[in-house]
Design a protein around this motif. Structure first.
Motif, PDB file in Angstrom:
ATOM      1  N   THR A  12       0.795  -1.230   0.000  1.00 32.67           N
ATOM      2  CA  THR A  12       0.000   0.000   0.000  1.00 32.67           C
ATOM      3  C   THR A  12       0.826   1.279   0.000  1.00 32.67           C
ATOM      4  N   SER A  13       2.129   1.158   0.175  1.00 35.48           N
ATOM      5  CA  SER A  13       2.955   2.360   0.291  1.00 35.48           C
ATOM      6  C   SER A  13       3.909   2.497  -0.884  1.00 35.48           C
ATOM      7  N   ASN A  14       4.025   3.727  -1.380  1.00 41.71           N
ATOM      8  CA  ASN A  14       4.968   3.989  -2.464  1.00 41.71           C
ATOM      9  C   ASN A  14       6.405   4.056  -1.959  1.00 41.71           C
ATOM     10  N   ASN A  15       6.580   4.419  -0.691  1.00 39.56           N
ATOM     11  CA  ASN A  15       7.930   4.392  -0.139  1.00 39.56           C
ATOM     12  C   ASN A  15       7.980   3.348   0.968  1.00 39.56           C
ATOM     13  N   SER A  16       9.155   2.982   1.339  1.00 42.61           N
ATOM     14  CA  SER A  16       9.284   1.869   2.279  1.00 42.61           C
ATOM     15  C   SER A  16       9.567   2.328   3.706  1.00 42.61           C
ATOM     16  N   ILE A  17       9.359   3.601   4.005  1.00 43.54           N
ATOM     17  CA  ILE A  17       9.657   4.105   5.351  1.00 43.54           C
ATOM     18  C   ILE A  17       8.810   3.387   6.401  1.00 43.54           C
ATOM     19  N   ALA A  18       7.508   3.317   6.195  1.00 43.40           N
ATOM     20  CA  ALA A  18       6.626   2.664   7.181  1.00 43.40           C
ATOM     21  C   ALA A  18       6.992   1.193   7.334  1.00 43.40           C
ATOM     22  N   GLN A  19       7.264   0.553   6.216  1.00 42.09           N
ATOM     23  CA  GLN A  19       7.631  -0.870   6.266  1.00 42.09           C
ATOM     24  C   GLN A  19       8.942  -1.059   7.034  1.00 42.09           C
ATOM     25  N   LEU A  20       9.922  -0.229   6.770  1.00 41.21           N
ATOM     26  CA  LEU A  20      11.211  -0.346   7.441  1.00 41.21           C
ATOM     27  C   LEU A  20      11.096  -0.031   8.931  1.00 41.21           C
ATOM     28  N   GLN A  21      10.288   0.979   9.274  1.00 39.53           N
ATOM     29  CA  GLN A  21      10.096   1.298  10.693  1.00 39.53           C
ATOM     30  C   GLN A  21       9.409   0.147  11.416  1.00 39.53           C
ATOM     31  N   THR A  22       8.397  -0.442  10.780  1.00 41.88           N
ATOM     32  CA  THR A  22       7.699  -1.582  11.380  1.00 41.88           C
ATOM     33  C   THR A  22       8.653  -2.763  11.517  1.00 41.88           C
ATOM     34  N   MET A  23       9.446  -2.993  10.491  1.00 44.18           N
ATOM     35  CA  MET A  23      10.406  -4.097  10.530  1.00 44.18           C
ATOM     36  C   MET A  23      11.413  -3.887  11.650  1.00 44.18           C
ATOM     37  N   LEU A  24      11.879  -2.663  11.829  1.00 41.40           N
ATOM     38  CA  LEU A  24      12.811  -2.383  12.924  1.00 41.40           C
ATOM     39  C   LEU A  24      12.174  -2.644  14.284  1.00 41.40           C
ATOM     40  N   THR A  25      10.935  -2.215  14.449  1.00 40.75           N
ATOM     41  CA  THR A  25      10.229  -2.446  15.709  1.00 40.75           C
ATOM     42  C   THR A  25      10.068  -3.946  15.968  1.00 40.75           C
ATOM     43  N   LEU A  26       9.634  -4.681  14.954  1.00 42.03           N
ATOM     44  CA  LEU A  26       9.459  -6.126  15.111  1.00 42.03           C
ATOM     45  C   LEU A  26      10.789  -6.815  15.400  1.00 42.03           C
TER      46      LEU A  26
END
Length: 127
Positions: free
Chosen positions: A73-87
């Motif tokens: 759903t995201s054009n950039n990967s910032i949210a994905q990377l932040q979530t991955m870091l948290t996990l």
């Protein structure tokens, strides 16, 4: 674009077709269909590889699905990377606690083993 059957995909990853169907039911894979047959693309193969890697790292299927949804759903990967870091931080904390628990148990086992050896040595000397 190269495609493959469920059997070919299962063989590539040394898992059962049933596992692949389960991942599909969980919304992690979405192959095209030709009649009743599933046809898997390279994207499906990459996603399956990521699912298996995520599982190996201790992520739940729900966590993996969240990452996929963020990516989709995201054009950039910032949210994905932040979530991955948290996990990743959470998984690391759990593993460190498990490692501490294992070390504590190993120490206790060492103590029990040493006491048993000492008592056994005393009993065999006394004979």
């Amino acid at each position: 674009m190269a495609t493959m059957s469920i059997g070919e995909l299962a063989k590539d990853f040394d898992i059962t077709p049933r596992s692949i169907r389960f991942y599909e039911e969980q919304g992690l894979l979405s192959p095209k269909r030709t009649g009743q047959n599933r046809v898997y693309s390279n994207k499906d193969k990459v996603r399956l590889k990521l699912v298996l890697r995520g599982k190996r790292l201790g992520f739940s299927l729900a966590e993996i699905k969240t990452l996929f949804e963020l990516y989709d759903t995201s054009n950039n990967s910032i949210a994905q990377l932040q979530t991955m870091l948290t996990l990743t931080e959470q998984k690391r904390a759990v593993l460190e606690q498990q490692l501490d628990d294992i070390q504590m148990l190993m120490n206790e086992l060492d103590e029990v083993e040493n006491r048993c050896k000492e008592e056994l040595a005393e009993l065999t000397r006394g004979k």
